[in-house]
Design an enzyme around this catalytic site. Sequence first.
Site, short mmCIF file in Angstrom:
data_model
loop_
_atom_site.label_atom_id
_atom_site.label_comp_id
_atom_site.label_asym_id
_atom_site.label_seq_id
_atom_site.Cartn_x
_atom_site.Cartn_y
_atom_site.Cartn_z
N GLN A 77 -2.71 -1.09 10.34
CA GLN A 77 -2.71 -2.43 9.75
C GLN A 77 -3.13 -3.44 10.82
O GLN A 77 -2.53 -3.52 11.88
CB GLN A 77 -1.30 -2.76 9.20
CG GLN A 77 -1.21 -4.08 8.47
CD GLN A 77 -2.05 -4.13 7.20
OE1 GLN A 77 -2.11 -3.18 6.44
NE2 GLN A 77 -2.74 -5.24 6.99
N ASP A 99 -9.74 3.34 6.27
CA ASP A 99 -10.12 1.91 6.25
C ASP A 99 -11.59 1.73 6.62
O ASP A 99 -12.10 0.61 6.58
CB ASP A 99 -9.24 1.14 7.25
CG ASP A 99 -8.41 0.08 6.56
OD1 ASP A 99 -8.61 -0.14 5.34
OD2 ASP A 99 -7.55 -0.53 7.23
N LYS A 113 0.84 -1.21 0.00
CA LYS A 113 0.00 0.00 0.00
C LYS A 113 0.87 1.25 0.00
O LYS A 113 0.57 2.23 -0.67
CB LYS A 113 -0.93 -0.01 1.23
CG LYS A 113 -2.03 -1.07 1.12
CD LYS A 113 -2.95 -1.05 2.33
CE LYS A 113 -2.95 -2.33 3.07
NZ LYS A 113 -3.83 -2.45 4.19
#
Length: 280
Positions: free
Chosen positions: A94, A117, A50
Amino acid sequence: MPAKILDGKLLSQEIRHNLEETISRLNQKPGLAFIQVGEDPASTIYVNLKNKACKEIGIYSELYRLQTSTQDEELLSLIDKLNARNDIHGILIQLPLPSHIDTYRALDSISPSKDVDGLNSINVGYLHQGRKCLVPATPKGIIRLLEYYNIELDGKTAVVIGRSNLVGRPIAELLTQKNATVTLCHSRTSLLHDITRNADILVSAVGSHNFIKKEMLREGVVIIDVGISKLEDKIVGDVDFENVKEIASYITPVPGGIGPMTIAMVLENTLEAYNKLSLL
Ligand code: NAP
């Protein structure tokens, strides 16, 4: 006739190209901060992918790697600092976090407008109310891919296997909003085969190789394979691709399906967050 491939790699390249063009015209670059706690090898791969994708299209990015022993307060203090910065428009933690960290508390401490996210409670709530919000990247990427190939969802029977907050629950909600009739299955579902055999659209997010077999499906089904597992040195999905492609009408490959779409949607969400924040 073998299934048509839902080519997530191709579509994601198109999306990335368009984002790059848009970003090149901006005065200030959108900024995204990644936070990884610990050294989970899969997490390291995903974060690096990413981060690289950001650099390729002109998003400014910072990557914070914190030690496994990091405590909640240290993580929350970093998030607070990133929330306050004008050059950082998105913050992505993450997952999974080490088990001693309160994941919900960490996610909820991200400013909802920077939550690229889409996993903090505000965005999750908005999503389930059908309101505009930052949508988690994987389910958003699935819908985008289905739309790109003009796959009808209205009135269709959709079956989602897997009920995680990251994939299963939000994709079930998004498919419902598109007027599909959705059944959400999990490890305690009885007679899974009977349910999957009714599916016009099947989304599998389990993480178990060859979990979805031809016998579980009906002719013409659309297959979205979200699963990622490692088989020797290969990355594989949940679906027995070679056999299933003989009866499906459309199918996503692994790799090259939902994975690249997920990355493209993280980038898109960062630009969305940037656009919103720059209006304030
Ligand atoms: P997860 O949190 O581990 O969820 C897995 C789900 O599968 C759970 O809901 C579990 O049910 C269900 N399940 C397990 N065994 C089952 C069985 N025998 N029958 C029916 N359901 C079963 O995983 P996740 O985060 O959603 O990820 C799922 C997969 O997608 C993983 O392989 C992950 O690597 C992959 N993934 C890929 C992308 C991408 O970009 N392509 C993005 C995210 C995730 P219970 O709830 O009952 O335990």
